[in-house]
Design a protein around this motif. Sequence first.
Motif, short mmCIF file in Angstrom:
data_model
loop_
_atom_site.label_atom_id
_atom_site.label_comp_id
_atom_site.label_asym_id
_atom_site.label_seq_id
_atom_site.Cartn_x
_atom_site.Cartn_y
_atom_site.Cartn_z
N PRO A 31 -1.32 9.46 -7.92
CA PRO A 31 -2.38 9.84 -6.99
C PRO A 31 -3.22 8.66 -6.48
CG PRO A 31 -3.20 10.08 -9.20
CD PRO A 31 -1.81 9.51 -9.33
N ASN A 32 -2.66 7.47 -6.45
CA ASN A 32 -3.45 6.27 -6.12
C ASN A 32 -3.43 5.89 -4.64
OD1 ASN A 32 -4.10 5.77 -8.92
ND2 ASN A 32 -1.96 5.16 -9.16
N GLU A 33 -2.65 6.60 -3.83
CA GLU A 33 -2.54 6.24 -2.43
C GLU A 33 -3.87 6.41 -1.68
OE1 GLU A 33 -1.61 9.12 -4.07
OE2 GLU A 33 0.13 9.76 -2.88
N ARG A 34 -4.15 5.44 -0.80
CA ARG A 34 -5.37 5.46 0.01
C ARG A 34 -5.04 4.94 1.41
NH1 ARG A 34 -6.34 7.74 -4.06
NH2 ARG A 34 -8.21 7.61 -5.39
N ALA A 35 -5.82 5.37 2.40
CA ALA A 35 -5.70 4.81 3.74
C ALA A 35 -6.34 3.43 3.77
CB ALA A 35 -6.37 5.73 4.76
N VAL A 36 -5.71 2.49 4.45
CA VAL A 36 -6.31 1.19 4.71
C VAL A 36 -6.26 0.94 6.21
CG1 VAL A 36 -5.70 0.27 2.44
CG2 VAL A 36 -4.12 -0.04 4.36
N PHE A 37 -7.15 0.07 6.67
CA PHE A 37 -7.25 -0.26 8.09
C PHE A 37 -7.08 -1.76 8.26
CE2 PHE A 37 -9.56 3.66 7.44
CZ PHE A 37 -9.05 4.47 8.45
N ILE A 38 -6.09 -2.15 9.07
CA ILE A 38 -5.73 -3.54 9.26
C ILE A 38 -5.84 -3.87 10.74
CG2 ILE A 38 -3.87 -5.23 9.00
CD1 ILE A 38 -2.73 -3.28 6.81
N GLU A 39 -6.66 -4.85 11.08
CA GLU A 39 -6.81 -5.23 12.48
C GLU A 39 -5.52 -5.90 12.97
OE1 GLU A 39 -9.77 -7.76 15.46
OE2 GLU A 39 -10.31 -7.47 13.34
N LEU A 40 -5.14 -5.57 14.20
CA LEU A 40 -3.92 -6.10 14.80
C LEU A 40 -4.24 -6.98 15.99
CD1 LEU A 40 -1.60 -2.95 14.87
CD2 LEU A 40 -1.52 -4.84 13.23
N ALA A 41 -3.39 -8.00 16.20
CA ALA A 41 -3.41 -8.81 17.41
C ALA A 41 -2.20 -8.43 18.25
CB ALA A 41 -3.38 -10.29 17.06
N ASP A 42 -2.41 -8.19 19.53
CA ASP A 42 -1.35 -7.85 20.47
C ASP A 42 -1.02 -9.12 21.25
OD1 ASP A 42 0.22 -6.98 22.55
OD2 ASP A 42 -0.95 -5.19 22.96
N GLU A 43 0.03 -9.82 20.82
CA GLU A 43 0.33 -11.12 21.43
C GLU A 43 1.81 -11.44 21.28
OE1 GLU A 43 -0.77 -13.80 17.48
OE2 GLU A 43 -2.25 -13.59 19.07
N ASP A 44 2.28 -12.36 22.15
CA ASP A 44 3.64 -12.90 22.08
C ASP A 44 4.70 -11.80 22.03
OD1 ASP A 44 2.53 -15.45 21.95
OD2 ASP A 44 2.39 -15.40 19.79
N GLY A 45 4.45 -10.73 22.77
CA GLY A 45 5.45 -9.66 22.86
C GLY A 45 5.57 -8.77 21.66
N THR A 46 4.68 -8.95 20.68
CA THR A 46 4.75 -8.11 19.50
C THR A 46 3.35 -7.93 18.91
OG1 THR A 46 5.87 -7.82 17.36
CG2 THR A 46 5.14 -10.05 17.92
N LEU A 47 3.29 -7.35 17.72
CA LEU A 47 2.02 -7.13 17.03
C LEU A 47 1.97 -8.00 15.79
CD1 LEU A 47 1.94 -3.23 17.20
CD2 LEU A 47 0.64 -4.80 18.64
N ARG A 48 0.78 -8.48 15.47
CA ARG A 48 0.59 -9.30 14.27
C ARG A 48 -0.63 -8.81 13.52
NH1 ARG A 48 -2.57 -13.63 13.21
NH2 ARG A 48 -3.19 -13.86 15.41
N ALA A 49 -0.48 -8.64 12.20
CA ALA A 49 -1.61 -8.26 11.37
C ALA A 49 -2.56 -9.45 11.24
CB ALA A 49 -1.14 -7.81 10.00
N MET A 50 -3.85 -9.23 11.48
CA MET A 50 -4.85 -10.29 11.39
C MET A 50 -5.09 -10.63 9.91
SD MET A 50 -5.80 -10.92 14.57
CE MET A 50 -7.50 -11.48 14.66
N ASP A 51 -5.31 -11.88 9.62
CA ASP A 51 -5.60 -12.31 8.25
C ASP A 51 -6.97 -11.81 7.82
OD1 ASP A 51 -3.19 -13.60 8.17
OD2 ASP A 51 -4.03 -15.49 8.89
#
Length: 296
Positions: free
Chosen positions: A276-296
Motif C-alpha cells: 500500500p505504499n504507492e503515492r502520486a508524484v509530480f515531476i516538472e517537464l521541459a518540452d524541448e528538442d522534439g521530446t519531453l525531459r524531466a526537470m532535475d
Amino acid sequence: MTLHTDEIQLRDPFVLVQEEQRCYYLFGSTDENIWKGEATGFDCYRSTDLSRWEGPFPAFRPSPDFRSTTNYWAPEVHYFGGRYYMFATFGHESPDVRRGTAILVADTPEGPYAPHSDGPVTPREWECLDGTLHVDSGGTPWMVFCHEWVQATDGKVCAVRLKEDLSCAAGPPIELFAASSAPWVDPVHSAKHGTGYVTDGPFLHRKENGNLLLLWASFRNGRYAQGVAQSTTGKITGPWGQQSEPLYEADGGHGMIFRDLESTLWLTLHTPNDTPNERAVFIELADEDGTLRAMD
C-alpha cells in the motif's frame, strides 16, 4: 479533511484542471487493496496547489446491481460536449465479459458518476484495461487502451473510434504497437501467466510543435517504468516509434501530462509500484528538442 499528497494511497493518478474554479481534481485507483476482494468505488480529491488536497469525495459508488464487484482501476475524467466522462477499468462480469474499460458520466467534476456505456467499450472477449480519451484534429473521439499481456502475451496498445456521444465503439479496434517494440522493455515472469511483455496506462499528449506522443508503462530491470512513443504522422493511427530510453524508471509509471493553472507542464505518476505504499508524484517537464525531459 485536508491531506498532503504523500498521505494519499493512490495508483494511476489523473489530474483534471478546472480553470474557472482555479483548482485541480485528483482521481486514481483508491481502494485500499485494488488487487483482491470487493471494490468500494472511486474517490477524488480537490486542491489549489497540487500539494494539499481536500477529500476524499466519493466520485463513484456502484449500485447493488452494478455489473462488476472487483478490480476498479485507473479512472480518468475528461470534459467533452458539456459533461464529464469517466473512463475506468472494471473486473470480470462473467466468463463471457472479461475485464475492460467502461464509460461513466456526471454533470460535475466530482460526480457522482453513473454508467454511460452498456458495459465495457473494449472487446468483451479481451482482457483489457486503462482506457483513455483522445480527440483527433478532426474532432473524432477515440479510446486508447491496452490489450493485457496476461491474454496477449506481448501486451498491445490499441485504439478504437467512439460514437459522438461516447456511448460505445464506432468500429473495430486497431493495434498501435506491442510492448516488445520498445528497446527498453524487459519481459516479466509469472507462475500463472508465464513470460510476457506488459503494456499499461496509455495517455496521449500533443506537444507544442504538433508532435503526438503516447505515454505508456512497462518494466525495466524488474521495476515499473514510464515510456514514450511518438506518432510519425501526428495521427492516432501512427505508425508509432518508440523512444529508446524511458522517461522515468525509478519504479513508477501509469502517468499523464497536464499544464497547471500557471501553464507549467507536469508529469504525474505513482511510485513506488508497491501496495500500500504507492503515492502520486509530480515531476516538472521541459518540452524541448522534439521530446519531453524531466526537470532535475
